[in-house]
Write an enzyme that holds these catalytic residues in place. Structure first.
Site, short mmCIF file in Angstrom:
data_model
loop_
_atom_site.label_atom_id
_atom_site.label_comp_id
_atom_site.label_asym_id
_atom_site.label_seq_id
_atom_site.Cartn_x
_atom_site.Cartn_y
_atom_site.Cartn_z
N LYS A 133 0.82 -1.23 0.00
CA LYS A 133 0.00 0.00 0.00
C LYS A 133 0.85 1.27 0.00
O LYS A 133 0.47 2.27 -0.61
CB LYS A 133 -0.96 0.00 1.19
CG LYS A 133 -2.07 -1.04 1.04
CD LYS A 133 -3.03 -1.01 2.20
CE LYS A 133 -4.05 -2.13 2.08
NZ LYS A 133 -4.97 -2.19 3.20
N ASN B 105 -5.06 1.76 -1.51
CA ASN B 105 -5.59 0.40 -1.66
C ASN B 105 -6.41 0.22 -2.94
O ASN B 105 -6.84 -0.88 -3.24
CB ASN B 105 -6.41 -0.02 -0.43
CG ASN B 105 -7.82 0.52 -0.47
OD1 ASN B 105 -8.08 1.57 -1.08
ND2 ASN B 105 -8.74 -0.18 0.17
N ASP C 216 -10.12 1.99 2.65
CA ASP C 216 -10.17 1.18 3.88
C ASP C 216 -10.93 1.88 5.00
O ASP C 216 -11.80 1.29 5.65
CB ASP C 216 -8.75 0.88 4.39
CG ASP C 216 -8.10 -0.28 3.65
OD1 ASP C 216 -8.83 -1.10 3.07
OD2 ASP C 216 -6.86 -0.36 3.65
N ALA D 231 -0.25 -0.23 14.78
CA ALA D 231 0.07 1.03 14.10
C ALA D 231 0.65 0.73 12.72
O ALA D 231 1.56 1.41 12.25
CB ALA D 231 1.06 1.82 14.96
N ALA E 236 -2.99 -0.93 8.05
CA ALA E 236 -4.44 -0.78 8.16
C ALA E 236 -4.79 0.45 8.99
O ALA E 236 -5.73 1.18 8.66
CB ALA E 236 -5.05 -2.04 8.80
N ASN F 74 0.66 0.37 20.67
CA ASN F 74 1.45 -0.48 19.76
C ASN F 74 2.70 -1.00 20.46
O ASN F 74 3.24 -0.37 21.36
CB ASN F 74 1.87 0.32 18.51
CG ASN F 74 2.34 -0.59 17.39
OD1 ASN F 74 1.72 -1.63 17.15
ND2 ASN F 74 3.42 -0.24 16.73
P1 NDP Z 1 0.94 -4.54 9.43
O1 NDP Z 1 1.91 -5.67 9.27
O2 NDP Z 1 1.13 -3.30 8.66
O3 NDP Z 1 0.90 -4.13 11.00
C1 NDP Z 1 0.90 -5.13 11.97
C2 NDP Z 1 0.70 -4.51 13.35
O4 NDP Z 1 0.59 -5.60 14.29
C3 NDP Z 1 1.84 -3.62 13.82
O5 NDP Z 1 1.33 -2.54 14.55
C4 NDP Z 1 2.65 -4.57 14.72
O6 NDP Z 1 3.35 -3.93 15.75
C5 NDP Z 1 1.53 -5.39 15.34
N1 NDP Z 1 2.09 -6.67 15.82
C6 NDP Z 1 2.58 -7.68 15.07
N2 NDP Z 1 3.05 -8.66 15.86
C7 NDP Z 1 2.87 -8.24 17.14
C8 NDP Z 1 3.17 -8.82 18.40
N3 NDP Z 1 3.75 -10.02 18.53
N4 NDP Z 1 2.81 -8.13 19.52
C9 NDP Z 1 2.21 -6.91 19.42
N5 NDP Z 1 1.92 -6.32 18.24
C10 NDP Z 1 2.24 -6.98 17.11
O7 NDP Z 1 -0.48 -5.20 9.16
P2 NDP Z 1 -1.77 -4.47 8.51
O8 NDP Z 1 -1.96 -3.18 9.23
O9 NDP Z 1 -1.69 -4.49 7.05
O10 NDP Z 1 -2.95 -5.49 8.92
C11 NDP Z 1 -3.40 -5.59 10.26
C12 NDP Z 1 -4.67 -6.44 10.32
O11 NDP Z 1 -5.73 -5.77 9.63
C13 NDP Z 1 -4.56 -7.81 9.68
O12 NDP Z 1 -5.30 -8.73 10.45
C14 NDP Z 1 -5.22 -7.63 8.32
O13 NDP Z 1 -5.74 -8.82 7.80
C15 NDP Z 1 -6.33 -6.69 8.72
N6 NDP Z 1 -6.88 -5.88 7.59
C16 NDP Z 1 -8.21 -6.04 7.31
C17 NDP Z 1 -8.80 -5.29 6.33
C18 NDP Z 1 -10.27 -5.47 6.07
O14 NDP Z 1 -10.75 -4.96 5.04
N7 NDP Z 1 -11.00 -6.15 6.94
C19 NDP Z 1 -8.05 -4.32 5.51
C20 NDP Z 1 -6.65 -4.22 5.91
C21 NDP Z 1 -6.11 -4.99 6.90
P3 NDP Z 1 4.83 -3.31 15.48
O15 NDP Z 1 4.60 -1.97 14.87
O16 NDP Z 1 5.42 -3.26 16.84
O17 NDP Z 1 5.53 -4.27 14.55
#
Ligand code: NDP
Length: 272
Positions: free
Chosen positions: A65, A86, A101, A127, A130, A150
């Site tokens: 994205k 997106n 989104d 953070a 999405a 976060n």
């Molecule tokens: P990203 O990979 O961009 O972000 C992931 C986030 O999860 C970060 O903030 C990360 O924290 C956090 N995270 C990952 N592992 C851990 C952990 N072990 N402990 C704590 N925090 C953690 O993902 P997206 O934002 O793209 O997607 C997030 C969710 O949203 C997914 O489930 C995706 O499927 C869903 N989604 C759904 C949509 C819909 O239309 N329904 C559209 C877009 C997304 P850190 O910054 O510390 O790494």
């Protein structure tokens, strides 16, 4: 037949082709909608090839994205605020980028779930990509406060510094703050995709409406966990997925499809 696609990686479980075909059928349009698995760094070439084959518009998902944002000739206000794209399409051979989104989530919350967002105290977990898309559309709905928690504080802080109404914490920092209670908690971490739960203090869940942006089986663990800790209601991200797709469909075909039957049929498929 007009040609559309979803680009991202991986795409194995994506429901987007099903959703767009269902919309097309509902409005009497024939279209081709394919998944094009595209690793990070290869979007420009993939879009060039897609356009050469007659591509008209594309959806972009993780992890592309922000890469898409950098490739567009024009950006909508939502894409500019999110710094992520997106949905894209060509207008006079210029590439236009949008982000549906956040509006998709708002439509799900306010139309499908009939929630009034005004004066609500909202907590967002995560953070990542999405969250970039949903922050500003949520802020535009007269909410009372929006807190981002976060694992990596710096990422939450860099989002929060864009607007004085946003606050950023680590999970430990949130426990020591005076921000709670929350009316709505949105899990926008990727933890559900790995079958894991966020390190959130469970006492903040009691009486909150809780939504996981993940959907299908992947959201079940978080929803059950939230329910067992007193959430007033739990929802997954299927409604948002269908609503953001409907808005993309509208950009391309100039008709906003009715979403409820598509959400209903995807839920039946999920229950099988
Ligand atoms: P990203 O990979 O961009 O972000 C992931 C986030 O999860 C970060 O903030 C990360 O924290 C956090 N995270 C990952 N592992 C851990 C952990 N072990 N402990 C704590 N925090 C953690 O993902 P997206 O934002 O793209 O997607 C997030 C969710 O949203 C997914 O489930 C995706 O499927 C869903 N989604 C759904 C949509 C819909 O239309 N329904 C559209 C877009 C997304 P850190 O910054 O510390 O790494």
């Amino acid at each position: 037949m007009t040609y559309f696609a979803l680009l991202g990686y991986p795409l194995t479980h994506s429901l987007s082709p099903l959703v767009h075909q269902a919309f097309a059928k509902s409005v009497g349009i024939s279209l081709r909608y394919e998944k094009i698995e595209t690793p990070l760094g290869q979007l420009k070439q993939a879009l060039h090839d897609f356009r050469a084959k007659g591509g008209i518009g594309a959806n972009i998902t993780a992890p592309l994205k922000q890469e898409a944002f950098g490739l567009c000739d024009y950006l909508t206000q939502n894409a500019l605020l999110a710094k992520a794209v997106n949905t894209l399409y060509w207008e006079n051979e210029k590439l236009k980028g949008d982000n549906t989104d956040g509006e998709g989530l708002i439509r799900d919350l306010t139309i499908n779930l009939a929630l009034n967002l005004s004066n609500k105290r909202i907590l967002i977990l995560g953070a990542g990509g999405a969250v970039r898309g949903i922050l500003f559309p949520l802020l535009s709905r007269s909410i009372q406060s929006l807190v981002i928690v976060n694992r990596t504080l710096l990422k939450a802080q860099s989002l929060a510094q864009q607007d004085p109404r946003l606050k950023a914490y680590t999970y430990e920092g949130l426990d020591q703050s005076q921000e709670h209670p929350f009316d709505i908690i949105i899990n926008a971490t990727s933890l559900s995709l790995e079958g894991m739960l966020p390190p959130l203090n469970t006492s903040w869940i009691k009486n909150a409406m809780v939504l996981d942006l993940a959907y299908d089986q992947q959201a079940k663990l978080f929803m059950q966990w939230a329910k067992s800790h007193g959430a007033s209601a739990t929802y997954d991200g299927l409604g948002m997925l269908v609503e953001q797709a409907a808005l993309a469909f509208e950009r391309w075909h100039h008709i906003l499809p009715i979403t409820a039957p598509v959400i209903h049929s995807l839920r039946q498929r999920e229950d099988r």
